[in-house]
Design an enzyme around this catalytic site. Structure first.
Site, PDB file in Angstrom:
ATOM      1  N   HIS A  29       0.822  -1.210   0.000  1.00 53.39           N
ATOM      2  CA  HIS A  29       0.000   0.000   0.000  1.00 53.39           C
ATOM      3  C   HIS A  29       0.855   1.257   0.000  1.00 53.39           C
ATOM      4  CE1 HIS A  29      -1.730  -3.350   2.272  1.00 53.39           C
ATOM      5  NE2 HIS A  29      -2.666  -3.230   1.376  1.00 53.39           N
TER       6      HIS A  29
HETATM    7  S1  FES Z   1       2.022  -0.509   3.073  1.00 53.44           S
HETATM    8 FE1  FES Z   1       0.415  -1.830   3.631  1.00 53.44          FE
HETATM    9  S2  FES Z   1       1.532  -3.565   4.228  1.00 53.44           S
HETATM   10 FE2  FES Z   1       3.102  -2.208   3.766  1.00 53.44          FE
END
Ligand code: FES
Ligand code: HEM
Lengths: 420, 169
Positions: B134
């Site tokens: 993410h």
């Molecule tokens: S940014 Fe969501 S798990 Fe690493």
């Protein structure tokens, strides 16, 4: 509800029925009066029942060959694919069956949104439906972990880690869910147990769902109550049985297309690589049916709030009967709601699309706007609309528009101008 | 109702419910606790790693308690960069001195504190790690700089057994 008392014709039948009234139940189900204007959007209940049974039957067969152990799960699924007689077929039906199940449930849910089927007196049917939907997501998520590929492993890691967002006890809960310090064998064995159990819980809830449905009876495309059962309804058997059966056949063609022609298109190639706790695949995305919620999760830059937003997006549906303040059920007679309905459909599709894309740049911006709109629809637009909207005149009965043509907007309008 | 005196039956009801509740609790707790890490999982508590072959500017990843641990031998430049960052710039303020006792060696859990993916080495906007799941960016000290992760990557308990061996856990 059939209002007449039922007595079996044969003596044996009567003897049995006096002791266990199964025949009375069967008679209630065949005679069950159904609005005669039901369209094909109403056939998805039957299709969903078919999907559940399909998953249970194919799942039981898979479980005869599958081994729930971190060292053997991946190989046992390959063993099913290559060695077990028709193993490939059974697994492909089960894996694509999950997608078909969600396809059907989304149509079923959006049918209810359009025709206001969640409104009084059907709130309990609706809420049981939402619980079934939540359990379906849990079942599908845990099923996806079982083949122990890369997506299985990392999907499980990311989803279970959602609980770590809970203040104070979060980490403890995650360790408890895992049965260790990471997703590993104890996680796999308990997920298998739960994956096996949940469909039977769903089955029980489906019985309650239908029981609750048979108290007020079906909603219908014009959304008004049955005025005269003898005129407005047809018995479930054979009318609805045939219609449901025909729709089911059409649905099975689509199902078979996926199973036989593109069995892996809905999955991820990464799941044919065995789970590796040291490497995360570059793109981890959930199955398509969870993408809109995944987009909502990622659109919020804060961990806890992201999780809260995602869960609320689902749970808000349970409050829908009270958020929608309009007494008119069917969108056919709510010109404004009808437009907002289609915007919501587009919004959810957009969320699904950006959920599959990397969370950056323009995609992230779109995801944020779409997330905001999703909540706006339920929390602001629906309550206000019910109070402000001027709805179209409702037909006098279910039969009236059938005899006079279609119950759509223009007919209703024409009728209105004729009256004046 | 208010005049009613406590009689034998009320006492028996209360006592029965109380014993029942304790009994239910005594049964439910083992059912819940059986899901927590078992003795064999807990027994795998520590790992020793030979780091003699790791050159400056390289990271190795080892598995500890089922989780990846990054062991990076940092270059002079990287150390200087990590130590020059001001605490005000950090979302989760920690000095590099606290995170890497021996500045040359950064030992940390290779687990993104967002939702647990393994970040990629030498990627992202801060020349440290980048989590593809993410989009969290970490610096060369493993501190979160940008993205949804709330905290820096965790430093496990470890010690140098000798110049070439690190014991984690
Ligand atoms: S940014 Fe969501 S798990 Fe690493
Ligand atoms: C609500 C109903 C169900 C849903 C939505 C569902 C969904 C899934 C999904 C998505 C997978 C992963 C498929 C793959 O990619 O390989 C899976 C696998 C599996 N499921 Fe189910 N399932 C259901 C019911 C059941 C039942 C009732 C059983 C057992 C009695 C079962 C047993 C299995 C087994 C053994 C696997 C692993 C084999 C494989 O991966 O193909 N499932 N399930």
């Amino acid at each position: 509800m059939s209002d007449h008392e039922y007595t079996p014709k044969s003596k044996v039948g009567k003897w049995f029925n006096d002791r266990l009234p199964l025949l009375t139940l069967a008679n209630h189900l065949t005679d069950y009066p159904t609005p005669k204007n039901l369209n094909y959007w109403w056939t998805f209940g039957g299709i969903l029942t078919f999907c559940l049974i399909t998953q249970i039957v194919t799942g039981l067969v898979l479980a005869m060959h599958y081994i729930a152990h971190a060292d053997m799960a991946f190989d046992s699924v390959e063993h099913i694919m290559r060695d077990v007689n028709y193993g490939w077929l059974i697994r492909y039906i089960h894996a694509n069956g999950a997608s078909m199940f969600f396809l059907a449930v989304y149509i079923h849910i959006f049918r209810s949104l359009f025709y206001g089927s969640y409104k009084s007196p059907r709130e309990i049917i609706w809420i049981i439906g939402i619980i079934i939907y939540l359990l379906m997501m849990a079942a599908a998520f845990m099923g996806y972990v079982l083949p122990w590929g890369q997506m299985s492993f990392w999907g499980a890691t990311v989803i279970t880690n959602l609980f770590s967002a809970i203040p104070l006890v979060g980490e403890g809960i995650v360790t408890w869910l895992w049965g260790g310090y990471s997703v590993d064998n104890p996680t796999l064995t308990r997920f298998f147990t739960l994956h096996y159990l949940i469909p039977f819980l769903i089955l029980g809830l489906v019985v309650l769902h239908i029981w609750a449905l048979h108290v007020p009876g079906n909603n219908n495309p014009v959304g008004i109550d049955i005025k005269k059962p003898s005129k407005d309804t047809v018995p479930f058997h054979p009318y609805i049985v045939i219609k449901d059966g025909f729709a089911l056949l059409m649905f099975m063609i689509v199902f078979a297309f996926f199973v036989f022609y593109t069995p892996n298109i809905l999955g991820h190639a990464d799941n044919y690589i065995e789970a590796n706790p040291l490497v995360t695949p570059a793109h981890i995305v959930p199955e398509w049916y969870l993408l809109p919620f995944y987009a909502i999760l990622r659109s919020v830059p804060d961990k806890l709030l992201g999780v809260v937003a995602m869960l609320s997006a689902i749970l808000i549906l349970a409050a829908l009967p009270w958020l929608d303040t309009s007494k008119i059920r069917s969108a056919v007679f709510r010109p404004l709601y009808k437009q907002f309905y289609w915007i919501l459909v587009a919004d959810v599709l957009i969320l699904g699309y950006v959920g599959a894309m990397p969370a950056e740049g323009l995609y992230l911006l779109i995801a944020r706007v779409a997330t905001a709109y999703y909540f706006l629809h339920f929390l602001v637009i629906l309550p206000v609309l019910g109070l402000k909207e001027k709805s179209l005149p409702l037909p006098l009965s279910i039969t009236e528009p059938i005899l006079g043509g279609s119950p759509n907007l223009s007919t209703a309008k024409n009728r209105e101008s004729l009256k004046n | 109702m208010s005049e009613k005196k406590t009689n034998r039956r009320d006492f028996l009801f209360t006592a029965t419910y109380a014993v029942g509740a304790v009994g239910a609790g005594a049964v439910i707790w083992p059912m819940i606790d059986q899901m927590n890490p078992d003795a064999s999982v807990k027994a795998l508590a520590s790992t020793e790693v030979d780091v003699s072959s790791v050159n400056p500017g390289k990271t190795i990843t080892v598995l500890w308690r089922g989780k990846p641990v990054f062991i990076r031998r940092r270059t002079e430049d990287e150390i200087a960069e990590a130590r020059s960052v001001k605490l005000e710039e950090l979302k989760h303020p920690e000095t590099d001195e606290d995170r890497a006792k021996n500045p040359e060696w950064l030992v940390m859990l290779g687990v993104c504190t967002h939702l647990g993916c393994v970040p990629l080495d030498q990627k992202g906007d801060y020349n440290g790690w980048f989590c593809p799941c993410h989009g969290s960016h970490y610096d060369i000290s493993g501190r979160i700089r940008k993205g949804p992760a709330p905290t820096n990557m965790e430093i496990p308990e470890y010690e140098f057994v000798d110049a070439n061996t690190i014991k984690i856990g």
